[in-house]
Scaffold this active site. Sequence first.
Site, PDB file in Angstrom:
ATOM      1  N   LYS A 186       6.059  -4.324   5.169  1.00  0.00           N
ATOM      2  CA  LYS A 186       5.905  -4.308   6.671  1.00  0.00           C
ATOM      3  C   LYS A 186       7.253  -4.559   7.591  1.00  0.00           C
ATOM      4  CE  LYS A 186       1.252  -3.686   6.864  1.00  0.00           C
ATOM      5  NZ  LYS A 186       0.672  -2.576   7.743  1.00  0.00           N
TER       6      LYS A 186
ATOM      7  N   ASN B 235       3.296   7.431  15.698  1.00  0.00           N
ATOM      8  CA  ASN B 235       2.647   6.134  15.428  1.00  0.00           C
ATOM      9  C   ASN B 235       2.173   5.290  16.487  1.00  0.00           C
ATOM     10  OD1 ASN B 235       1.872   5.274  12.757  1.00  0.00           O
ATOM     11  ND2 ASN B 235       3.978   5.008  12.295  1.00  0.00           N
TER      12      ASN B 235
ATOM     13  N   SER C  61      -5.981   3.646  11.123  1.00  0.00           N
ATOM     14  CA  SER C  61      -4.538   3.294  11.306  1.00  0.00           C
ATOM     15  C   SER C  61      -4.389   1.970  10.482  1.00  0.00           C
ATOM     16  CB  SER C  61      -4.323   2.980  12.907  1.00  0.00           C
ATOM     17  OG  SER C  61      -4.850   1.683  13.439  1.00  0.00           O
TER      18      SER C  61
ATOM     19  N   GLY D 225       4.541   1.054  -1.080  1.00  0.00           N
ATOM     20  CA  GLY D 225       5.390   0.879  -2.059  1.00  0.00           C
ATOM     21  C   GLY D 225       4.815   1.210  -3.655  1.00  0.00           C
TER      22      GLY D 225
ATOM     23  N   ALA E 278       0.816  -1.179   0.042  1.00  0.00           N
ATOM     24  CA  ALA E 278      -0.095   0.052   0.011  1.00  0.00           C
ATOM     25  C   ALA E 278       0.658   1.278  -0.086  1.00  0.00           C
ATOM     26  CB  ALA E 278      -0.943   0.058   1.045  1.00  0.00           C
TER      27      ALA E 278
ATOM     28  N   GLU F  75       2.573  -4.240  12.971  1.00  0.00           N
ATOM     29  CA  GLU F  75       3.818  -3.791  13.341  1.00  0.00           C
ATOM     30  C   GLU F  75       4.263  -3.333  14.832  1.00  0.00           C
ATOM     31  OE1 GLU F  75       5.232  -1.989   9.157  1.00  0.00           O
ATOM     32  OE2 GLU F  75       3.693  -0.956   9.960  1.00  0.00           O
TER      33      GLU F  75
ATOM     34  N   ARG G  18       3.055  -8.747  -4.493  1.00  0.00           N
ATOM     35  CA  ARG G  18       2.276  -9.978  -4.341  1.00  0.00           C
ATOM     36  C   ARG G  18       1.611 -10.291  -5.702  1.00  0.00           C
ATOM     37  NH1 ARG G  18       0.929 -11.797   0.931  1.00  0.00           N
ATOM     38  NH2 ARG G  18       1.376 -10.232   2.607  1.00  0.00           N
TER      39      ARG G  18
ATOM     40  N   LYS H 171       8.426  10.054  14.006  1.00  0.00           N
ATOM     41  CA  LYS H 171       7.285   9.654  13.542  1.00  0.00           C
ATOM     42  C   LYS H 171       6.704   8.443  14.265  1.00  0.00           C
ATOM     43  CE  LYS H 171       5.460   6.867   9.332  1.00  0.00           C
ATOM     44  NZ  LYS H 171       5.807   6.122   8.422  1.00  0.00           N
TER      45      LYS H 171
END
Length: 308
Positions: free
Chosen positions: A74, A184, A253, A12, A10, A266, A30, A180
Amino acid sequence: MNILVLGAGAVGLPVAARLSKVAGVYAVCRASHADAIRNSGFRLSGLWGDHTVRFPCGEEPPDRDWDYIFITAKSIDTREVCRTFADTIKGRDVVSLQNGIGNEEIISAYTDRVIGGMIITGFAWKGPGAVHVTVEGGVMKLGRFPTGPDPAVAALVSLVRDAGIPVEESPDIRSELWAKTLYNSALNPVGALMGVAYGQLTSPHTWNIIRCITHEAFAVATAEGASFPWKTAEEYLSHLHDVQVPATAEHRSSMLQDLERGRSTEIGFLNGAVVERGALHGIPTPCNQCITGLIRFREEQADRSREP
């Protein structure tokens, strides 16, 4: 320039789509996304515009002299990506455009030319080979890891800017990554557990939890040598409340999206990393430990629901 994007999902794929306008790009993704892109092109919508873009992609990269390699997988997959493509990565400039703390250290075992990347942009799947850009909380930051100016980074920043992505070079990317992580670790798991977009997290009930998480993370980041424009955790919380949350209020999120899809999160590279680094510095992190445990429980429940 030739650019390879490994673990293109999502994040890349939209980055690859933009870069394909100014460079030779190949995205490793994928099979379902590669098939969709080959058949119909990559469909990008939202704040980065509505476009259908075609660029080469597949599950294995071609043998080419890559100028830059982006890893956008991820964080839980970073080590496996590096192992799988170790020969491709070796000796190359490798950019980590990922969440959390620890990715750059993992990559540095495979190449001594690591570039850290920070992006606060919301991406949401709209189907195979289709991503919607939901929010943009600031410019992308790129910098040689752990610190220092670098000609190769400056050239990459120029290329990314030409591709239409707002970006700046950072002389202290490690601090940017911790900044960040403050954002996050505060919003990502709480939004996931509550099942709401970020804008709803300013309720006093959730904000008190966010305050506790942030005070601990700020202390750990400072002990790690991070330098921020905010002198205290409370100064950062004001920035989070008044600037960052409004800018990303509609974002759901990535951790929530992972839980809904029954995938691992993550959390280990976010609040879990705060707990681990805190232990090294003798800093108590009970709020981050609690939130990490709750997300781990949700992951465990998702695993059990898939059992026959």
